[in-house]
Motif scaffolding. Structure first.
Motif, PDB file in Angstrom:
ATOM      1  N   ARG A 152       0.819  -1.218   0.000  1.00 52.19           N
ATOM      2  CA  ARG A 152       0.000   0.000   0.000  1.00 52.19           C
ATOM      3  C   ARG A 152       0.853   1.268   0.000  1.00 52.19           C
ATOM      4  NH1 ARG A 152      -5.642  -0.954   2.525  1.00 52.19           N
ATOM      5  NH2 ARG A 152      -5.901  -3.212   2.315  1.00 52.19           N
ATOM      6  N   GLY A 153       2.131   1.094  -0.296  1.00 55.71           N
ATOM      7  CA  GLY A 153       2.980   2.255  -0.480  1.00 55.71           C
ATOM      8  C   GLY A 153       3.675   2.772   0.758  1.00 55.71           C
ATOM      9  N   ASN A 154       3.756   1.957   1.805  1.00 55.89           N
ATOM     10  CA  ASN A 154       4.446   2.371   3.028  1.00 55.89           C
ATOM     11  C   ASN A 154       5.876   1.836   3.053  1.00 55.89           C
ATOM     12  OD1 ASN A 154       2.044   3.515   4.685  1.00 55.89           O
ATOM     13  ND2 ASN A 154       1.326   1.499   4.045  1.00 55.89           N
ATOM     14  N   GLU A 155       6.760   2.580   3.695  1.00 52.48           N
ATOM     15  CA  GLU A 155       8.094   2.074   4.011  1.00 52.48           C
ATOM     16  C   GLU A 155       8.001   1.407   5.377  1.00 52.48           C
ATOM     17  OE1 GLU A 155      12.526   3.824   5.179  1.00 52.48           O
ATOM     18  OE2 GLU A 155      11.109   5.083   4.076  1.00 52.48           O
ATOM     19  N   VAL A 156       8.423   0.154   5.485  1.00 50.19           N
ATOM     20  CA  VAL A 156       8.226  -0.594   6.715  1.00 50.19           C
ATOM     21  C   VAL A 156       9.541  -1.185   7.215  1.00 50.19           C
ATOM     22  CG1 VAL A 156       6.865  -2.385   7.880  1.00 50.19           C
ATOM     23  CG2 VAL A 156       5.935  -1.234   5.848  1.00 50.19           C
ATOM     24  N   ASP A 157       9.820  -0.982   8.510  1.00 49.10           N
ATOM     25  CA  ASP A 157      10.938  -1.634   9.192  1.00 49.10           C
ATOM     26  C   ASP A 157      10.374  -2.638  10.178  1.00 49.10           C
ATOM     27  OD1 ASP A 157      12.770  -0.045   7.848  1.00 49.10           O
ATOM     28  OD2 ASP A 157      12.821   1.475   9.428  1.00 49.10           O
ATOM     29  N   TRP A 158      11.090  -3.723  10.396  1.00 56.16           N
ATOM     30  CA  TRP A 158      10.619  -4.767  11.310  1.00 56.16           C
ATOM     31  C   TRP A 158      11.701  -5.097  12.339  1.00 56.16           C
ATOM     32  CZ3 TRP A 158      11.424 -10.506  10.053  1.00 56.16           C
ATOM     33  CH2 TRP A 158      11.024 -11.308  11.125  1.00 56.16           C
ATOM     34  N   VAL A 159      11.300  -5.163  13.606  1.00 58.11           N
ATOM     35  CA  VAL A 159      12.167  -5.672  14.668  1.00 58.11           C
ATOM     36  C   VAL A 159      11.365  -6.696  15.461  1.00 58.11           C
ATOM     37  CG1 VAL A 159      13.542  -3.566  14.822  1.00 58.11           C
ATOM     38  CG2 VAL A 159      11.541  -3.830  16.282  1.00 58.11           C
ATOM     39  N   ASP A 160      12.067  -7.668  16.073  1.00 61.10           N
ATOM     40  CA  ASP A 160      11.368  -8.765  16.758  1.00 61.10           C
ATOM     41  C   ASP A 160      11.611  -8.779  18.262  1.00 61.10           C
ATOM     42  OD1 ASP A 160      13.995  -9.540  16.893  1.00 61.10           O
ATOM     43  OD2 ASP A 160      13.747 -11.418  15.791  1.00 61.10           O
ATOM     44  N   ASN A 161      12.020  -7.638  18.807  1.00 63.39           N
ATOM     45  CA  ASN A 161      12.384  -7.567  20.216  1.00 63.39           C
ATOM     46  C   ASN A 161      11.841  -6.263  20.797  1.00 63.39           C
ATOM     47  OD1 ASN A 161      14.373  -6.391  22.305  1.00 63.39           O
ATOM     48  ND2 ASN A 161      14.868  -8.577  22.326  1.00 63.39           N
ATOM     49  N   GLY A 162      11.215  -6.368  21.987  1.00 59.25           N
ATOM     50  CA  GLY A 162      10.601  -5.193  22.582  1.00 59.25           C
ATOM     51  C   GLY A 162      11.573  -4.077  22.922  1.00 59.25           C
ATOM     52  N   ARG A 163      12.715  -4.435  23.483  1.00 61.41           N
ATOM     53  CA  ARG A 163      13.673  -3.407  23.877  1.00 61.41           C
ATOM     54  C   ARG A 163      14.262  -2.707  22.642  1.00 61.41           C
ATOM     55  NH1 ARG A 163      15.049  -2.424  28.633  1.00 61.41           N
ATOM     56  NH2 ARG A 163      14.259  -4.443  29.368  1.00 61.41           N
ATOM     57  N   VAL A 164      14.601  -3.485  21.635  1.00 60.44           N
ATOM     58  CA  VAL A 164      15.113  -2.895  20.398  1.00 60.44           C
ATOM     59  C   VAL A 164      14.011  -2.059  19.734  1.00 60.44           C
ATOM     60  CG1 VAL A 164      16.019  -3.380  18.094  1.00 60.44           C
ATOM     61  CG2 VAL A 164      16.762  -4.752  20.049  1.00 60.44           C
ATOM     62  N   GLY A 165      12.781  -2.571  19.807  1.00 58.05           N
ATOM     63  CA  GLY A 165      11.654  -1.837  19.226  1.00 58.05           C
ATOM     64  C   GLY A 165      11.473  -0.472  19.861  1.00 58.05           C
ATOM     65  N   LEU A 166      11.636  -0.391  21.178  1.00 53.19           N
ATOM     66  CA  LEU A 166      11.512   0.892  21.871  1.00 53.19           C
ATOM     67  C   LEU A 166      12.596   1.859  21.396  1.00 53.19           C
ATOM     68  CD1 LEU A 166      10.267   2.740  23.991  1.00 53.19           C
ATOM     69  CD2 LEU A 166      11.718   1.622  25.717  1.00 53.19           C
ATOM     70  N   GLU A 167      13.814   1.376  21.276  1.00 54.25           N
ATOM     71  CA  GLU A 167      14.915   2.227  20.810  1.00 54.25           C
ATOM     72  C   GLU A 167      14.635   2.768  19.419  1.00 54.25           C
ATOM     73  OE1 GLU A 167      18.322  -0.258  21.065  1.00 54.25           O
ATOM     74  OE2 GLU A 167      18.372  -0.281  23.260  1.00 54.25           O
ATOM     75  N   ARG A 168      14.127   1.889  18.533  1.00 51.38           N
ATOM     76  CA  ARG A 168      13.846   2.317  17.161  1.00 51.38           C
ATOM     77  C   ARG A 168      12.671   3.298  17.138  1.00 51.38           C
ATOM     78  NH1 ARG A 168      15.840  -1.308  13.242  1.00 51.38           N
ATOM     79  NH2 ARG A 168      14.905   0.091  11.710  1.00 51.38           N
ATOM     80  N   ALA A 169      11.665   3.024  17.949  1.00 50.83           N
ATOM     81  CA  ALA A 169      10.475   3.872  17.966  1.00 50.83           C
ATOM     82  C   ALA A 169      10.796   5.275  18.465  1.00 50.83           C
ATOM     83  CB  ALA A 169       9.390   3.248  18.840  1.00 50.83           C
ATOM     84  N   VAL A 170      11.679   5.371  19.438  1.00 48.82           N
ATOM     85  CA  VAL A 170      12.050   6.681  19.994  1.00 48.82           C
ATOM     86  C   VAL A 170      12.872   7.487  18.995  1.00 48.82           C
ATOM     87  CG1 VAL A 170      13.434   7.829  21.766  1.00 48.82           C
ATOM     88  CG2 VAL A 170      11.902   5.954  22.400  1.00 48.82           C
TER      89      VAL A 170
END
Length: 226
Positions: free
Chosen positions: A24-42
């Motif tokens: 649908r035209g989005n750029e998507v990154d994927w992580v499989d770990n909550g702590r790493v996900g928080l770092e990326r989200a911030v």
């Protein structure tokens, strides 16, 4: 191009999410770990996040709570196998913007993300909403279609407001039910179809171009054209 972060530890589910959002035209990154996900989200500058409820190292509730405490207001769609109403309430209270239970249809997930992305677009606070010749006054709680005043019940006004705010977007029955009625959707009920039918008679009388459209197998869409 909208940028979405998917935080999901199940590879099969993650691939489904990523594939659907990218289609649908989005750029998507994927992580499989909550702590790493928080770092990326911030630090990642994302426009929306899909967040699994159960994650290694840091679960979804803790992650979204930490995100909000850090001042990050990126819209979050929480995804969980836990389907009870109390769990959904906990997820939304922690800072999630929407809640989707597993198993889910990829197009349902993508539709919810598209709604969250639309909300993120900056806009002045509106008191009047318009689509074509349909006009909703949010202060007076009144509606008009051209010169015709529409006599709407309170639930009909809320339903029409949700459709107008998301005009052009396909809205599934689950999304409509949870946004307008405010609790978990029972797929066995026809309450949405009944209310849409009543609303159509008022908004789309004979002689006017229909605005409320059925999208077979998906839900409804309010739009000027097919």
């Amino acid at each position: 191009m909208p940028k979405v972060l998917t935080i999901e530890d199940d590879a099969v589910t993650a691939r489904e999410i990523v594939a659907e959002l990218r289609s649908r035209g989005n750029e998507v990154d994927w992580v499989d770990n909550g702590r790493v996900g928080l770092e990326r989200a911030v630090g990642g500058g994302y426009d929306a996040i899909t967040l699994d409820r159960m994650l290694p190292e840091l679960d979804g509730l803790a992650l979204v709570t930490a995100l909000r405490h850090a001042g990050v207001q990126t819209p979050v769609l929480m995804i969980s196998a836990l389907s009870d109403v109390d769990e959904r309430v906990r997820g939304l209270r922690a800072g999630g913007d929407d809640y989707l239970t597993k198993p889910f249809a990829p197009d349902e997930m993508a539709a919810r993300i598209e709604v969250l992305l639309r909300r993120r677009q900056p806009a002045a606070r509106e008191t009047v909403l318009r689509v074509a010749d349909l006009e909703l006054d949010l202060i007076e709680r009144s509606a008009r279609r051209g010169d015709l005043a529409l006599e709407l019940l309170p639930i009909e006004f809320r339903l029409l407001e949700f459709l107008v705010r998301n005009s052009g977007q396909v809205l599934t029955r689950t999304m409509i039910f949870e946004a307008v009625w405010g609790y978990h959707f029972d797929p066995g009920t026809n309450v949405i179809d009944v209310h849409i039918g009543r609303l159509r008679k008022k908004v789309d009388p004979p002689g006017l171009v229909p605005l409320i459209r059925t999208v077979r197998g998906s839900g409804y869409r309010l739009a000027e054209t097919e």
